[in-house]
Design an enzyme around this catalytic site. Sequence first.
Site, PDB file in Angstrom:
ATOM      1  N   ARG A 106      36.057  32.613  31.714  1.00 51.59           N
ATOM      2  CA  ARG A 106      35.637  33.986  31.997  1.00 51.59           C
ATOM      3  C   ARG A 106      35.111  34.658  30.723  1.00 51.59           C
ATOM      4  O   ARG A 106      34.336  35.600  30.791  1.00 51.59           O
ATOM      5  CB  ARG A 106      36.833  34.817  32.514  1.00 51.59           C
ATOM      6  CG  ARG A 106      37.253  34.495  33.919  1.00 51.59           C
ATOM      7  CD  ARG A 106      38.565  35.190  34.259  1.00 51.59           C
ATOM      8  NE  ARG A 106      38.569  36.630  34.166  1.00 51.59           N
ATOM      9  CZ  ARG A 106      38.182  37.472  35.124  1.00 51.59           C
ATOM     10  NH1 ARG A 106      37.723  36.995  36.258  1.00 51.59           N
ATOM     11  NH2 ARG A 106      38.256  38.774  34.953  1.00 51.59           N
ATOM     12  N   ARG A 125      48.293  44.093  26.650  1.00 54.88           N
ATOM     13  CA  ARG A 125      47.269  44.971  26.083  1.00 54.88           C
ATOM     14  C   ARG A 125      47.674  46.429  26.201  1.00 54.88           C
ATOM     15  O   ARG A 125      48.500  46.789  27.033  1.00 54.88           O
ATOM     16  CB  ARG A 125      45.897  44.731  26.728  1.00 54.88           C
ATOM     17  CG  ARG A 125      45.906  44.585  28.227  1.00 54.88           C
ATOM     18  CD  ARG A 125      44.548  44.030  28.750  1.00 54.88           C
ATOM     19  NE  ARG A 125      44.621  43.801  30.180  1.00 54.88           N
ATOM     20  CZ  ARG A 125      43.757  43.124  30.902  1.00 54.88           C
ATOM     21  NH1 ARG A 125      42.694  42.580  30.337  1.00 54.88           N
ATOM     22  NH2 ARG A 125      43.899  42.966  32.203  1.00 54.88           N
TER      23      ARG A 125
HETATM   24  P1  FAD Z   1      42.641  45.561  46.469  1.00 55.02           P
HETATM   25  O1  FAD Z   1      42.102  46.540  45.499  1.00 55.02           O
HETATM   26  O2  FAD Z   1      43.944  44.884  46.155  1.00 55.02           O
HETATM   27  O3  FAD Z   1      42.754  46.282  47.886  1.00 55.02           O
HETATM   28  C1  FAD Z   1      43.532  45.787  48.954  1.00 55.02           C
HETATM   29  C2  FAD Z   1      44.229  46.989  49.573  1.00 55.02           C
HETATM   30  O4  FAD Z   1      44.938  46.564  50.733  1.00 55.02           O
HETATM   31  C3  FAD Z   1      45.270  47.600  48.628  1.00 55.02           C
HETATM   32  O5  FAD Z   1      45.018  48.977  48.473  1.00 55.02           O
HETATM   33  C4  FAD Z   1      46.592  47.327  49.341  1.00 55.02           C
HETATM   34  O6  FAD Z   1      47.544  48.352  49.140  1.00 55.02           O
HETATM   35  C5  FAD Z   1      46.149  47.250  50.786  1.00 55.02           C
HETATM   36  N1  FAD Z   1      47.061  46.483  51.631  1.00 55.02           N
HETATM   37  C6  FAD Z   1      47.565  45.255  51.371  1.00 55.02           C
HETATM   38  N2  FAD Z   1      48.392  44.888  52.368  1.00 55.02           N
HETATM   39  C7  FAD Z   1      48.398  45.887  53.263  1.00 55.02           C
HETATM   40  C8  FAD Z   1      49.082  46.102  54.492  1.00 55.02           C
HETATM   41  N3  FAD Z   1      49.947  45.193  54.960  1.00 55.02           N
HETATM   42  N4  FAD Z   1      48.864  47.244  55.188  1.00 55.02           N
HETATM   43  C9  FAD Z   1      48.027  48.197  54.694  1.00 55.02           C
HETATM   44  N5  FAD Z   1      47.358  48.043  53.526  1.00 55.02           N
HETATM   45  C10 FAD Z   1      47.542  46.916  52.820  1.00 55.02           C
HETATM   46  N6  FAD Z   1      37.352  43.763  38.092  1.00 55.02           N
HETATM   47  C11 FAD Z   1      36.234  44.026  37.378  1.00 55.02           C
HETATM   48  O7  FAD Z   1      35.117  43.876  37.897  1.00 55.02           O
HETATM   49  N7  FAD Z   1      36.308  44.482  36.089  1.00 55.02           N
HETATM   50  C12 FAD Z   1      37.511  44.686  35.464  1.00 55.02           C
HETATM   51  O8  FAD Z   1      37.531  45.109  34.306  1.00 55.02           O
HETATM   52  C13 FAD Z   1      38.703  44.406  36.194  1.00 55.02           C
HETATM   53  N8  FAD Z   1      39.905  44.581  35.624  1.00 55.02           N
HETATM   54  C14 FAD Z   1      41.038  44.331  36.339  1.00 55.02           C
HETATM   55  C15 FAD Z   1      42.281  44.540  35.733  1.00 55.02           C
HETATM   56  C16 FAD Z   1      43.450  44.311  36.435  1.00 55.02           C
HETATM   57  C17 FAD Z   1      44.774  44.539  35.778  1.00 55.02           C
HETATM   58  C18 FAD Z   1      43.379  43.853  37.792  1.00 55.02           C
HETATM   59  C19 FAD Z   1      44.645  43.597  38.572  1.00 55.02           C
HETATM   60  C20 FAD Z   1      42.152  43.640  38.396  1.00 55.02           C
HETATM   61  C21 FAD Z   1      40.972  43.864  37.682  1.00 55.02           C
HETATM   62  N9  FAD Z   1      39.715  43.693  38.276  1.00 55.02           N
HETATM   63  C22 FAD Z   1      38.580  43.946  37.547  1.00 55.02           C
HETATM   64  C23 FAD Z   1      39.576  43.195  39.669  1.00 55.02           C
HETATM   65  C24 FAD Z   1      39.446  44.305  40.703  1.00 55.02           C
HETATM   66  O9  FAD Z   1      40.608  45.125  40.671  1.00 55.02           O
HETATM   67  C25 FAD Z   1      39.319  43.647  42.084  1.00 55.02           C
HETATM   68  O10 FAD Z   1      38.206  42.809  42.127  1.00 55.02           O
HETATM   69  C26 FAD Z   1      39.177  44.634  43.253  1.00 55.02           C
HETATM   70  O11 FAD Z   1      39.934  45.798  43.093  1.00 55.02           O
HETATM   71  C27 FAD Z   1      39.617  43.914  44.520  1.00 55.02           C
HETATM   72  O12 FAD Z   1      39.378  44.714  45.667  1.00 55.02           O
HETATM   73  P2  FAD Z   1      40.052  44.286  47.026  1.00 55.02           P
HETATM   74  O13 FAD Z   1      39.616  45.291  48.040  1.00 55.02           O
HETATM   75  O14 FAD Z   1      39.806  42.862  47.284  1.00 55.02           O
HETATM   76  O15 FAD Z   1      41.632  44.369  46.757  1.00 55.02           O
HETATM   77  N1  UDP Z   2      42.546  35.671  27.172  1.00 52.57           N
HETATM   78  C1  UDP Z   2      43.161  35.300  25.989  1.00 52.57           C
HETATM   79  N2  UDP Z   2      43.188  36.191  24.957  1.00 52.57           N
HETATM   80  C2  UDP Z   2      42.626  37.422  25.045  1.00 52.57           C
HETATM   81  C3  UDP Z   2      42.003  37.785  26.249  1.00 52.57           C
HETATM   82  C4  UDP Z   2      41.986  36.884  27.299  1.00 52.57           C
HETATM   83  O1  UDP Z   2      43.689  34.213  25.889  1.00 52.57           O
HETATM   84  O2  UDP Z   2      42.693  38.175  24.061  1.00 52.57           O
HETATM   85  C5  UDP Z   2      42.554  34.691  28.285  1.00 52.57           C
HETATM   86  C6  UDP Z   2      43.774  34.862  29.207  1.00 52.57           C
HETATM   87  O3  UDP Z   2      44.138  33.596  29.675  1.00 52.57           O
HETATM   88  C7  UDP Z   2      43.212  35.713  30.324  1.00 52.57           C
HETATM   89  C8  UDP Z   2      41.809  35.135  30.448  1.00 52.57           C
HETATM   90  O4  UDP Z   2      41.416  34.867  29.087  1.00 52.57           O
HETATM   91  O5  UDP Z   2      43.970  35.585  31.504  1.00 52.57           O
HETATM   92  C9  UDP Z   2      40.793  36.033  31.111  1.00 52.57           C
HETATM   93  O6  UDP Z   2      40.728  37.258  30.402  1.00 52.57           O
HETATM   94  P1  UDP Z   2      40.227  38.583  31.089  1.00 52.57           P
HETATM   95  O7  UDP Z   2      40.109  39.624  30.036  1.00 52.57           O
HETATM   96  O8  UDP Z   2      39.035  38.270  31.911  1.00 52.57           O
HETATM   97  O9  UDP Z   2      41.477  38.903  32.045  1.00 52.57           O
HETATM   98  P2  UDP Z   2      41.730  40.064  33.120  1.00 52.57           P
HETATM   99  O10 UDP Z   2      41.036  41.302  32.623  1.00 52.57           O
HETATM  100  O11 UDP Z   2      41.198  39.535  34.422  1.00 52.57           O
HETATM  101  O12 UDP Z   2      43.227  40.186  33.121  1.00 52.57           O
END
Ligand code: FAD
Ligand code: UDP
Length: 371
Positions: free
Chosen positions: A173, A283
Amino acid sequence: MNKYDYLIVGAGLFGSVFAHEAAIRGKHVKVIEKRNHLAGNIYTKEVDGIQVHQYGAHIFHTSDKDIWDYVNQFAEFNRYTNSPVANYKGHMYNLPFNMNTFSELWGVRTPSEARAKIQEQKEAAQINGQPKNLEEQAISLIGTDIYNKLIKGYTEKQWGQKATDLPSFIIRRLPVRYTYDNNYFNDTYQGIPIGGYTQIVEKMLDHPGIDVETGVDFFAEKERYLKEFPKIIFTGMIDEYFDYQLGELEYRSLRFETEKLNVDNYQGNAVINYTDADTPFTRIIEHKHFEFGKGDKEKTVITREYPANWKRGDEPYYPVNNNRNNTLYKKYAELAKKEGNVIFGGRLGQYRYYDMHQVIHAALVCVNAEF
Ligand code: FAD
Ligand code: UDP
């Protein structure tokens, strides 16, 4: 039967794109969401004039102009470029792995010096052929020094597993670049929506034909929903839908610890990664830097992100896409095919480490197949 054409389970990005597109086509849609707010994991909330990313840093990035245009219908984006910095035992290194990182680490100045250093370390580690796991993939891309300082500790605490047991795609990634460029992504388009992400989902769902209810769990009345709605879009966990009958898929959870501080600028960057094994969080996000220091001059909001084991009832933030889980997911996907009137979508419904642009793409593919 009732007046609705679709029940959408989950008001995250997947469910909301589908709801919006269905409503545009004259369909009636009911959206239920078990949390008490919209937008799933992209939810942002204003605190002291700063948009706080409640579920971790979210940076939108894509190279697909259609997806970029699509999301820009719902918000204006700023020019934010993600450039996290790694803190390894007090030493700061630029990310992703690029000439700034190599130069700081080894004193090298040119791409050929950096390549030679990495090649030397790769040979010493005797990594040949196709990398079998994340550790081999990382060493073959950037050598042992960076692996040991910037990857191993972070990765093993993030996933709760040894890097030798993790799939290599996770580390791919991240770009490896022989230029002095700290942009974390290679994509053509990147930014943060001015005013936050929640408005995107609010605008998608604010359309005639869409009714939304929050605080409602599908599983409280699964049988009734299945009986009453002609079609269901399910964006929760696919194994939970089938009552874990083939076994549990693995997920990784997180705990977010958010703090308001009476300082203007806590860490000088939106994202600082703590890449050693001992610091328990991965982080710290300082939210105001996503918006170039917006908000109160005397205040800031930071969030520490602690990885956590997942058990039933916890938020399943990440699917763990290793061989065991992908094989099990395929079996659930077979069951899903037989579930005639239910479509499984999104990060949890399709058990894929999707970013936002990929979720929008997957939802639009689903829309095109449906209408
Ligand atoms: P979700 O956002 O999980 O939506 C699913 C929804 O369904 C939730 O609101 C949940 O509560 C609901 N639900 C589940 N089960 C039920 C139930 N039984 N009844 C009613 N409701 C229910 N993507 C990027 O492009 N850039 C980033 O920088 C990035 N950073 C991220 C950092 C973190 C820490 C995480 C966890 C994800 C990150 N992502 C990022 C990914 C991004 O969050 C997801 O791609 C996106 O939000 C997924 O959308 P979704 O609709 O599939 O899922
Ligand atoms: N990663 C790492 N060091 C860093 C940042 C990322 O080793 O400082 C690795 C780690 O395994 C992580 C993966 O790269 O899960 C992908 O990073 P990304 O920032 O895409 O993770 P996300 O934002 O999805 O948690």
